[in-house]
Design an enzyme around this catalytic site. Structure first.
Site: not given
Ligand code: HEM
Ligand SMILES: CC(=O)N[C@H]1CO[C@H](CO)[C@@H](O)[C@@H]1O
Ligand SMILES: *[C@@H]1O[C@H](CO)[C@@H](O)[C@H](O)[C@H]1NC(C)=O
Ligand SMILES: *[C@@H]1O[C@H](CO)[C@@H](O)[C@H](O)[C@H]1NC(C)=O
Ligand SMILES: *[C@@H]1O[C@H](CO)[C@@H](O)[C@H](O)[C@H]1NC(C)=O
Length: 328
Positions: A65, A69, A97, A195
């Site tokens: 991710r 980003h 982030n 995802h």
């Molecule tokens: C299409 C638009 C996308 C949206 C709106 C989106 C949104 C999100 C959101 C909201 C999360 C959860 C964050 C959280 O609540 O901790 C997430 C997690 C994740 N996203 Fe996306 N994402 C998108 C595209 C992508 C792409 C292009 C990739 C990589 C190729 C990706 C890889 C991931 C991964 C691996 C996670 C899991 C992260 C974790 O386990 O901490 N996403 N995404």
């Molecule tokens: C990993 C990281 O840097 N997280 C930061 C994301 O942003 C908040 C504030 O908006 C910080 O408190 C976190 O440390």
């Protein structure tokens, strides 16, 4: 006479050098960019990533991710890694982030690289290679990562908000977001397949469970049984609980994400939205077909290389940071 010959040879040399320089710029990235300048670079990154992921496999998802980003904000230039300063709030501190993790892996790789070949390998390339190696380490697909990215010197929190697609985006907004980065509708549905690993916090989807349109309702595009299930786990205002996006398979890089989406159990509105466009819906259906005809893993490799090319700095643009969290 000898002098003018020398001059001619010199100018030819210069022209050639400029030409070669231009060519390198035009081509952008290339495979094994560090072959001569730091032959062990890719090995060091792979080894560092392996060390971390073998101890903490759930780090693979946030590292993948992180690359996404990085690339969507100012191109793949390592801007996601920069710390805020007293006069600037960096991308790292923007809302999307807050749940990024794994900076320690990048920093460890950078420290090892600075020992082996100081000032040579960019943080932007480290992010791209670590994402690939992390996915490979959990037995996911392998893609070749062209390198030669250089590091940006700017990171602005508000740009993360305006450039990253939000989990509540509809299909029109998602397609527009990807198009603005030169990515196609196919890239959108393929890369959303990222995802298949990882988790989402309740805050990223509770709007779908409670008061969706302000009438105490739920999101009609989500399976109502799954809504009930998620309501049990995510109470309103819960900011710490998270759930697997591809339940039961969230550490396995496979095509089962599409089965989940097809069953109307995609966790975010942006996942569910893939059923609202004929191209993306057809892809979801094809890839969730149990007959195993899915081209997802190959497609993912291709789209990742495209994503890794977004807005890269090459040649003499940007810099090679000494520490990934601050500019030189
Ligand atoms: C299409 C638009 C996308 C949206 C709106 C989106 C949104 C999100 C959101 C909201 C999360 C959860 C964050 C959280 O609540 O901790 C997430 C997690 C994740 N996203 Fe996306 N994402 C998108 C595209 C992508 C792409 C292009 C990739 C990589 C190729 C990706 C890889 C991931 C991964 C691996 C996670 C899991 C992260 C974790 O386990 O901490 N996403 N995404
Ligand atoms: C990993 C990281 O840097 N997280 C930061 C994301 O942003 C908040 C504030 O908006 C910080 O408190 C976190 O440390
Ligand atoms: C998507 O969202 C935008 C902005 O809110 C809105 O203008 C548009 O009508 C929506 N499109 C669809 C297909 O829902
Ligand atoms: C739902 O949203 C509406 C409109 O924003 C608000 O008036 C109402 O109080 C909310 N209900 C609950 C239970 O939060
Ligand atoms: C960047 O911030 C992190 C977390 O606050 C800190 O550990 C790190 O030392 C900082 N980097 C620099 C170069 O100051």
């Amino acid at each position: 006479m000898a002098n003018s010959k020398l001059l001619l040879a010199f100018s030819l040399h210069l022209v050639l050098a400029l030409f070669v320089f231009d060519l390198a710029n035009a081509q952008g990235l290339k495979l094994e960019f560090y072959k001569k300048s730091c032959p062990s670079a890719e090995y060091i990154i792979k080894k560092t990533t392996k060390d971390f992921i073998s101890r903490a496999p759930t780090l693979a998802a946030p590292l993948l991710r992180m690359h996404f980003h990085d690339c969507f904000v100012r191109g793949c230039d390592g801007s996601v890694l920069l710390n805020s300063t007293s006069s600037n709030q960096a991308e790292k501190d923007a809302i999307p982030n807050q749940t990024l993790r794994g900076y320690q892996v990048i920093d460890a790789a950078k420290a090892a690289l600075e020992k082996a070949c100081p000032g040579v390998v960019s943080c932007a390339d480290i992010v791209a290679l670590v994402a690939r190696d992390a996915v490979l380490e959990i037995n996911g697909p392998f893609w070749s990562v062209p390198t030669g990215r250089r590091d940006g010197r700017v990171s602005i929190a508000s740009e993360a908000l305006t450039n990253l697609p939000a989990p509540f985006f509809n299909i029109t907004q998602l397609i527009a977001s990807f198009a603005s980065k030169g990515l196609s509708v196919k890239d959108l549905v393929v890369l959303s397949g990222g995802h298949t690993i990882g988790i989402g916090h309740c805050t990223s989807f509770t709007n779908r469970l409670y008061n969706f349109t302000g009438r105490g309702d739920t999101d009609p595009s989500m399976d109502q049984n799954y809504i009930a299930n998620l309501k049990n786990r995510c109470k309103p205002g819960d900011t710490t609980t998270f759930v697997q996006m591809d339940p039961g398979s969230s550490q396995k890089f496979d095509s089962s994400y599409y089965t989940v989406v097809g069953k109307r159990r995609g966790l975010f509105q942006s996942d569910a939205a893939l059923l609202d466009d004929s191209t993306t819906r057809a892809y979801v259906q094809l890839s969730s077909n149990p007959s195993g005809s899915s081209t997802f893993l190959n497609d993912f490799e291709e789209s990742m290389v495209k994503m890794g090319n977004i807005g890269v700095l090459t040649g003499s643009s940007g810099e090679i940071r000494k520490q990934c969290s601050r500019i030189n």
